[in-house]
Design a protein around this motif. Structure first.
Motif, PDB file in Angstrom:
ATOM      1  N   ALA A 243     -14.603 -47.796 -59.165  1.00 23.22           N
ATOM      2  CA  ALA A 243     -13.788 -47.864 -60.399  1.00 23.22           C
ATOM      3  C   ALA A 243     -13.579 -49.069 -61.225  1.00 23.22           C
ATOM      4  O   ALA A 243     -14.067 -49.876 -60.525  1.00 23.22           O
ATOM      5  N   VAL A 244     -13.125 -49.024 -62.515  1.00 24.69           N
ATOM      6  CA  VAL A 244     -12.820 -49.958 -63.067  1.00 24.69           C
ATOM      7  C   VAL A 244     -11.253 -50.799 -62.809  1.00 24.69           C
ATOM      8  O   VAL A 244     -10.357 -49.831 -62.848  1.00 24.69           O
ATOM      9  N   PRO A 245     -11.264 -51.827 -62.277  1.00 19.47           N
ATOM     10  CA  PRO A 245     -10.009 -52.280 -61.730  1.00 19.47           C
ATOM     11  C   PRO A 245      -9.222 -53.013 -63.047  1.00 19.47           C
ATOM     12  O   PRO A 245     -10.067 -53.556 -63.822  1.00 19.47           O
ATOM     13  N   GLY A 246      -7.961 -53.046 -63.134  1.00 22.73           N
ATOM     14  CA  GLY A 246      -7.139 -53.848 -64.005  1.00 22.73           C
ATOM     15  C   GLY A 246      -6.990 -55.357 -63.647  1.00 22.73           C
ATOM     16  O   GLY A 246      -7.450 -55.648 -62.450  1.00 22.73           O
ATOM     17  N   LEU A 247      -6.502 -55.984 -64.591  1.00 23.52           N
ATOM     18  CA  LEU A 247      -6.211 -57.469 -64.136  1.00 23.52           C
ATOM     19  C   LEU A 247      -5.105 -57.440 -63.136  1.00 23.52           C
ATOM     20  O   LEU A 247      -5.442 -58.339 -62.088  1.00 23.52           O
TER      21      LEU A 247
ATOM     22  N   PHE B  85     -10.478 -47.555 -72.716  1.00 24.96           N
ATOM     23  CA  PHE B  85     -11.053 -47.726 -71.293  1.00 24.96           C
ATOM     24  C   PHE B  85      -9.842 -47.889 -70.190  1.00 24.96           C
ATOM     25  O   PHE B  85      -9.330 -48.888 -70.337  1.00 24.96           O
ATOM     26  N   ILE B  86      -9.589 -46.901 -69.411  1.00 25.26           N
ATOM     27  CA  ILE B  86      -8.416 -46.936 -68.678  1.00 25.26           C
ATOM     28  C   ILE B  86      -9.002 -47.348 -67.256  1.00 25.26           C
ATOM     29  O   ILE B  86      -9.782 -47.002 -66.636  1.00 25.26           O
ATOM     30  N   GLU B  87      -7.805 -48.072 -66.572  1.00 21.30           N
ATOM     31  CA  GLU B  87      -7.992 -48.486 -65.159  1.00 21.30           C
ATOM     32  C   GLU B  87      -8.298 -47.363 -64.215  1.00 21.30           C
ATOM     33  O   GLU B  87      -7.687 -46.224 -64.461  1.00 21.30           O
ATOM     34  N   GLY B  88      -9.002 -47.563 -63.414  1.00 21.15           N
ATOM     35  CA  GLY B  88      -9.464 -46.280 -62.471  1.00 21.15           C
ATOM     36  C   GLY B  88     -10.528 -45.444 -63.112  1.00 21.15           C
ATOM     37  O   GLY B  88     -11.026 -44.641 -61.997  1.00 21.15           O
ATOM     38  N   MET B  89     -11.196 -45.659 -64.206  1.00 22.75           N
ATOM     39  CA  MET B  89     -11.962 -44.902 -64.651  1.00 22.75           C
ATOM     40  C   MET B  89     -13.332 -45.356 -63.800  1.00 22.75           C
ATOM     41  O   MET B  89     -13.605 -46.585 -63.591  1.00 22.75           O
ATOM     42  N   ARG B  90     -14.360 -44.519 -63.741  1.00 20.45           N
ATOM     43  CA  ARG B  90     -15.599 -44.858 -63.407  1.00 20.45           C
ATOM     44  C   ARG B  90     -16.425 -45.267 -64.641  1.00 20.45           C
ATOM     45  O   ARG B  90     -16.242 -44.745 -65.727  1.00 20.45           O
TER      46      ARG B  90
END
Length: 340
Positions: free
Chosen positions: A285-289, A114-119
């Motif tokens: 989107a999915v943010p990273g830490l 699961f990559i940062e920035g993905m929906r």
């Protein structure tokens, strides 16, 4: 009588030789390499017996001499305690190594990233396409995901799955993987939320994740994240619209074709921050830490604008005049690049 005795002695010798040869063949098979030339995924169904295992291994061209294989399981019965599952065989394995693996129950692990920035829609697509996952979601609606995961906040779905490489065994469900990613994101957000600086204009954790998701989509340059955060925080504090393209793109959904027009920027959607004031209704989107941390600890700057500098980073400005100059520099850099 002597002839009879001699006959029995000869028979015993022959039987001993045969047994020795048979045992040698068993040992030879046990120590021989598997027939495979590359990593092979092997699934052993529940209820498979010794005979069926030998046939399956032979049919899949993993071993030869299936009859000798049966004798191996008798000579070394501890190797016959195999467990159902999906395993990874390697070319360097011997038959004995393989049986020990089957007896250990250590199934093959498969990665999904699961990559940062993905929906979330991207994550669901990955899950559908990943091998050996058991699909239980009846559809890809976010409400369906929230219900399946029994999420504490059913409306906090987008952005709430931690980006990481998740390992799973065959027959793991899509919901189980999503639940792991969601639980880790909840824990990370909770920790970042408790450690945030005072005075940030967030009403709740979802707004923190929303800001982090915007930062994630705006820059991939680590040292810029807190500066990008400062621009948006400064805008919120003075009542200036965020005017960030990634929110417009998210609001357009499938209408987005890779290009943004002036009409797109002027067309209202709940996420179009050129039209709405304040924060969009949720993450994009999915943010990273790193982006979560930047949203919780923005840099202290006077910046209100930023634009790409044509070199992979951004130029930050405090006023519109300098910003417009930076925009012209960016356009010039693009033209120079195209001319090369």
């Amino acid at each position: 009588m002597k002839k009879m005795l001699s006959f029995f002695l000869l028979l015993l010798v022959m039987l001993g030789v045969a047994a020795g040869v048979g045992l040698w063949k068993v040992r030879q098979l046990a120590d021989s390499k598997l027939l495979i030339e590359q990593e092979t995924i092997f699934t052993l169904q529940a209820g498979t017996g010794r005979q069926a295992l030998g046939v399956q291994l032979y049919d899949e061209k993993i071993i030869n001499r299936p009859r000798v294989f049966q004798w191996l399981l008798r000579v070394e019965p501890e190797l016959a305690n195999f467990k159902a599952g999906t395993y990874r065989f390697t070319p360097q394995m011997t038959v004995r190594d393989m049986l020990r693996l089957l007896a250990s129950g250590k199934e093959a692990q498969f990665p999904i990233r699961f990559i940062e920035g993905m929906r979330l829609s991207d994550l669901l697509k990955q899950l559908r396409e990943a091998p050996y996952i058991r699909h239980t979601l009846k559809d890809d609606r976010y409400a369906t995901v929230a219900e399946a995961l029994k999420m504490e906040h059913p409306d906090w779905v987008e952005g709430w799955f931690y980006p990481d490489t998740w390992m799973y065994t065959a027959n793991t469900s899509d919901v189980a993987l999503l639940k792991r990613a969601h639980q880790k994101m909840v824990a990370q957000v909770d920790a970042v939320w408790k450690d945030r600086i005072d005075g940030l204009p967030y009403e709740d954790q979802n707004q923190l994740v929303t800001m982090a998701s915007i930062i994630e989509k705006e820059t991939a340059v680590a040292v810029e994240r807190d500066q990008v955060a400062s621009v948006f925080i400064n805008r919120l504090r003075i009542g200036m619209r965020l005017q960030t393209d990634p929110t417009v793109i998210y609001g357009m959904g499938e209408r987005y074709d890779g290009k943004l027009s002036r009409k797109d920027l002027e067309t209202p959607t709940p996420y179009n921050t050129y039209v709405i004031s304040g924060m969009p209704p949720g993450p994009i989107a999915v943010p990273g830490l790193a982006s979560l941390t930047a949203a919780a600890h923005p840099a202290k700057t006077p910046y209100l604008y930023f634009v790409a500098d044509g070199k992979g980073g951004h130029a930050f400005s405090t006023n519109l005049t300098n910003h417009n100059k930076a925009v012209r520099n960016y356009i010039r850099a693009l033209k120079d690049k195209d001319g090369q």
